[in-house]
Design an enzyme around this catalytic site. Structure first.
Site, PDB file in Angstrom:
ATOM      1  N   LYS A  80     -30.879  12.461  36.752  1.00 29.68           N
ATOM      2  CA  LYS A  80     -31.271  11.050  36.775  1.00 29.68           C
ATOM      3  C   LYS A  80     -30.093  10.265  37.328  1.00 29.68           C
ATOM      4  O   LYS A  80     -28.940  10.725  37.273  1.00 29.68           O
ATOM      5  CB  LYS A  80     -31.576  10.597  35.346  1.00 29.68           C
ATOM      6  CG  LYS A  80     -32.469   9.405  35.249  1.00 29.68           C
ATOM      7  CD  LYS A  80     -33.944   9.774  35.174  1.00 29.68           C
ATOM      8  CE  LYS A  80     -34.816   8.537  35.165  1.00 29.68           C
ATOM      9  NZ  LYS A  80     -36.228   8.812  35.028  1.00 29.68           N
ATOM     10  N   GLY A 182     -50.233  -1.213  31.583  1.00 26.14           N
ATOM     11  CA  GLY A 182     -49.479  -1.298  32.833  1.00 26.14           C
ATOM     12  C   GLY A 182     -50.094  -0.365  33.859  1.00 26.14           C
ATOM     13  O   GLY A 182     -51.305  -0.086  33.821  1.00 26.14           O
TER      14      GLY A 182
HETATM   15  P1  NAD Z   1     -45.552  -0.598  33.455  1.00 23.58           P
HETATM   16  O1  NAD Z   1     -44.294  -1.382  33.407  1.00 23.58           O
HETATM   17  O2  NAD Z   1     -46.448  -0.695  34.633  1.00 23.58           O
HETATM   18  O3  NAD Z   1     -46.444  -0.928  32.165  1.00 23.58           O
HETATM   19  C1  NAD Z   1     -45.959  -1.130  30.888  1.00 23.58           C
HETATM   20  C2  NAD Z   1     -46.874  -2.161  30.238  1.00 23.58           C
HETATM   21  O4  NAD Z   1     -46.538  -2.263  28.862  1.00 23.58           O
HETATM   22  C3  NAD Z   1     -46.728  -3.560  30.867  1.00 23.58           C
HETATM   23  O5  NAD Z   1     -47.998  -4.041  31.259  1.00 23.58           O
HETATM   24  C4  NAD Z   1     -46.104  -4.377  29.733  1.00 23.58           C
HETATM   25  O6  NAD Z   1     -46.531  -5.728  29.722  1.00 23.58           O
HETATM   26  C5  NAD Z   1     -46.608  -3.635  28.509  1.00 23.58           C
HETATM   27  N1  NAD Z   1     -45.813  -3.832  27.304  1.00 23.58           N
HETATM   28  C6  NAD Z   1     -44.465  -3.883  27.180  1.00 23.58           C
HETATM   29  N2  NAD Z   1     -44.133  -4.073  25.891  1.00 23.58           N
HETATM   30  C7  NAD Z   1     -45.284  -4.124  25.194  1.00 23.58           C
HETATM   31  C8  NAD Z   1     -45.600  -4.301  23.821  1.00 23.58           C
HETATM   32  N3  NAD Z   1     -44.652  -4.480  22.903  1.00 23.58           N
HETATM   33  N4  NAD Z   1     -46.907  -4.299  23.454  1.00 23.58           N
HETATM   34  C9  NAD Z   1     -47.885  -4.136  24.371  1.00 23.58           C
HETATM   35  N5  NAD Z   1     -47.643  -3.984  25.687  1.00 23.58           N
HETATM   36  C10 NAD Z   1     -46.366  -3.970  26.084  1.00 23.58           C
HETATM   37  O7  NAD Z   1     -45.122   0.914  33.186  1.00 23.58           O
HETATM   38  P2  NAD Z   1     -45.953   2.238  33.495  1.00 23.58           P
HETATM   39  O8  NAD Z   1     -45.526   2.783  34.794  1.00 23.58           O
HETATM   40  O9  NAD Z   1     -47.397   2.003  33.208  1.00 23.58           O
HETATM   41  O10 NAD Z   1     -45.360   3.206  32.369  1.00 23.58           O
HETATM   42  C11 NAD Z   1     -45.737   3.079  31.008  1.00 23.58           C
HETATM   43  C12 NAD Z   1     -44.911   4.036  30.157  1.00 23.58           C
HETATM   44  O11 NAD Z   1     -45.119   5.365  30.616  1.00 23.58           O
HETATM   45  C13 NAD Z   1     -43.393   3.812  30.234  1.00 23.58           C
HETATM   46  O12 NAD Z   1     -42.829   4.133  28.996  1.00 23.58           O
HETATM   47  C14 NAD Z   1     -42.939   4.821  31.276  1.00 23.58           C
HETATM   48  O13 NAD Z   1     -41.595   5.192  31.092  1.00 23.58           O
HETATM   49  C15 NAD Z   1     -43.874   5.966  30.976  1.00 23.58           C
HETATM   50  N6  NAD Z   1     -44.102   6.862  32.110  1.00 23.58           N
HETATM   51  C16 NAD Z   1     -44.594   6.360  33.275  1.00 23.58           C
HETATM   52  C17 NAD Z   1     -44.803   7.222  34.343  1.00 23.58           C
HETATM   53  C18 NAD Z   1     -45.389   6.725  35.634  1.00 23.58           C
HETATM   54  O14 NAD Z   1     -45.806   7.546  36.455  1.00 23.58           O
HETATM   55  N7  NAD Z   1     -45.460   5.421  35.870  1.00 23.58           N
HETATM   56  C19 NAD Z   1     -44.504   8.586  34.224  1.00 23.58           C
HETATM   57  C20 NAD Z   1     -44.023   9.077  32.996  1.00 23.58           C
HETATM   58  C21 NAD Z   1     -43.817   8.190  31.948  1.00 23.58           C
END
Ligand code: NAD
Length: 349
Positions: A80, A182
């Site tokens: 990372k 998200g």
């Molecule tokens: P994103 O930023 O698009 O979405 C996260 C969402 O969570 C946002 O809409 C935000 O408003 C909401 N949020 C934040 N705090 C909150 C709370 N307290 N209560 C309710 N909603 C809340 O991120 P993403 O890409 O959808 O990823 C989501 C999670 O999955 C993250 O933890 C990320 O690390 C993990 N992840 C994502 C991927 C990927 O491919 N994008 C891969 C592996 C893991």
């Protein structure tokens, strides 16, 4: 603990501190483990309050990538990187180029992908300097946004969790509460809705909630109310660390399975879930779809091949649940043991 002692304890192979005064680049690249292959992991650009916070983050995230890649049966290790700075105000082409040169100096031991603050266009810019970058835009022959692939992997893994808990994996009529709509949460909600599940959602952004409710007929909840929703699966898809002593007693679900990284605040959270007879689906096994999708790019990307491999998340979770049952240990510990066994086995072929 000094840094070398910490590297020894956590198993890190190499840390590169990159500085370029001309562009203002300050970056750290952490290579955790390359026993299974070159390390792959995102680059996060973030305005860390100090150097220690940046270092702690990159060390923690790179180690997690090793376990994720091992459990995804990928010929990759864990790495990372972080660029210290505010991506909205301090990102520049010169900084990205200087960063790319730092990655190039590792000769392919680290392959960089997107993360918070670093998007597909940035990866493309970095890739123009050197080849050790993955997750390029689709129009450039890359795998594009990993989120739909992550959501698909979570969907496949949830089926294994349903079978484990209820003896059958159909989503028809199942109640699923999604925290965080998200990129991943939204795509997951669509898949679950199509499969016949009844969804409840919450997000800090009311527009995202309104949008998904309109498309799927989901029930909206505000903030912490989502924990109390009576459901079959509670799916954390927002930030990490939300499963802890304060939230677990409020849950009214049979299974916790979601996309968020590092869902358990600490090891005690795994025990609390087990004591409440809630089946926990280890996050890094379940959310590996995006990584599997990006890794396919290294072989010449094919979406069909990538999604076929993502479906195997179901089988890996079966393996995790079987070991957890056999050894009477939480599934999180079973996943760690299986990942460590794969690492000890080294590269195949
Ligand atoms: P994103 O930023 O698009 O979405 C996260 C969402 O969570 C946002 O809409 C935000 O408003 C909401 N949020 C934040 N705090 C909150 C709370 N307290 N209560 C309710 N909603 C809340 O991120 P993403 O890409 O959808 O990823 C989501 C999670 O999955 C993250 O933890 C990320 O690390 C993990 N992840 C994502 C991927 C990927 O491919 N994008 C891969 C592996 C893991």
């Amino acid at each position: 603990m000094n840094l070398f002692e910490q590297m020894k304890t956590d198993g890190h192979e190499q840390i590169l501190f990159g500085s370029d005064p001309a562009s203002g680049l300050q970056a750290i690249i952490a290579i955790h483990d390359t026993r299974l292959g070159p390390s792959l992991g995102g680059c996060r650009m973030w305005p860390y309050p100090n150097f220690d916070a940046a270092l702690t983050d990159v060390l923690r995230l790179s180690k997690a990538m090793t376990y994720k890649a091992a459990m995804a049966d990928l010929p990759l290790g864990g790495g990372k990187s972080v660029i210290w700075g505010d991506p909205k105000k301090e990102k520049s082409e010169a900084k990205l180029v200087a960063f790319a040169e730092q990655v190039a100096s590792l000769g392919g031991r680290y392959i960089v992908a997107e993360d918070v603050g670093i998007g597909l266009a940035d990866i493309e810019r970095i890739h123009r300097v050197m080849p050790h970058a993955a997750g390029l835009p689709e129009e450039k022959g890359g795998s594009g946004d990993p989120s739909p692939a992550t959501a698909y992997g979570v969907f496949c893994g949830m089926r294994a969790a349903l079978e484990e808990r209820f003896g059958e994996g159909s989503f028809q009529g199942r109640k699923i509460a999604i925290q965080g709509i998200g990129k991943v949460g939204y795509a997951l909600a669509l898949l679950l809705h199509k499969a016949g599940a009844k969804i409840s959602v919450c997000d800090m952004d009311p527009e995202r909630v309104a949008a998904i409710c309109k498309v799927t007929g989901a029930d909206p909840f505000l903030g912490h109310e989502i924990y109390r929703v009576e459901c079959d699966i509670f799916a954390p898809c927002a930030l990490g660390g939300f499963m802890n002593e304060r939230t677990i007693p409020r849950l009214s679900c049979e299974i916790v399975a979601g996309a968020a990284n590092n869902q358990l605040e600490n090891a005690k959270a795994a025990i609390l879930l087990r004591d409440r007879n809630i089946l926990y689906t280890p996050d890094y096994v379940l959310n590996a779809g995006g990584l599997i999708n990006i890794a396919e790019e290294l072989n010449g990307y094919s979406k069909e091949r990538a999604y076929k491999k993502i479906e195997a998340i179901y089988d890996r979770l079966k393996e995790v649940f079987a070991l957890a049952k056999k050894e009477s240990i939480p599934p999180s510990e079973a996943a760690d043991r299986l990942a460590e066994a794969r690492l000890a086995g080294g590269r195949k072929g």
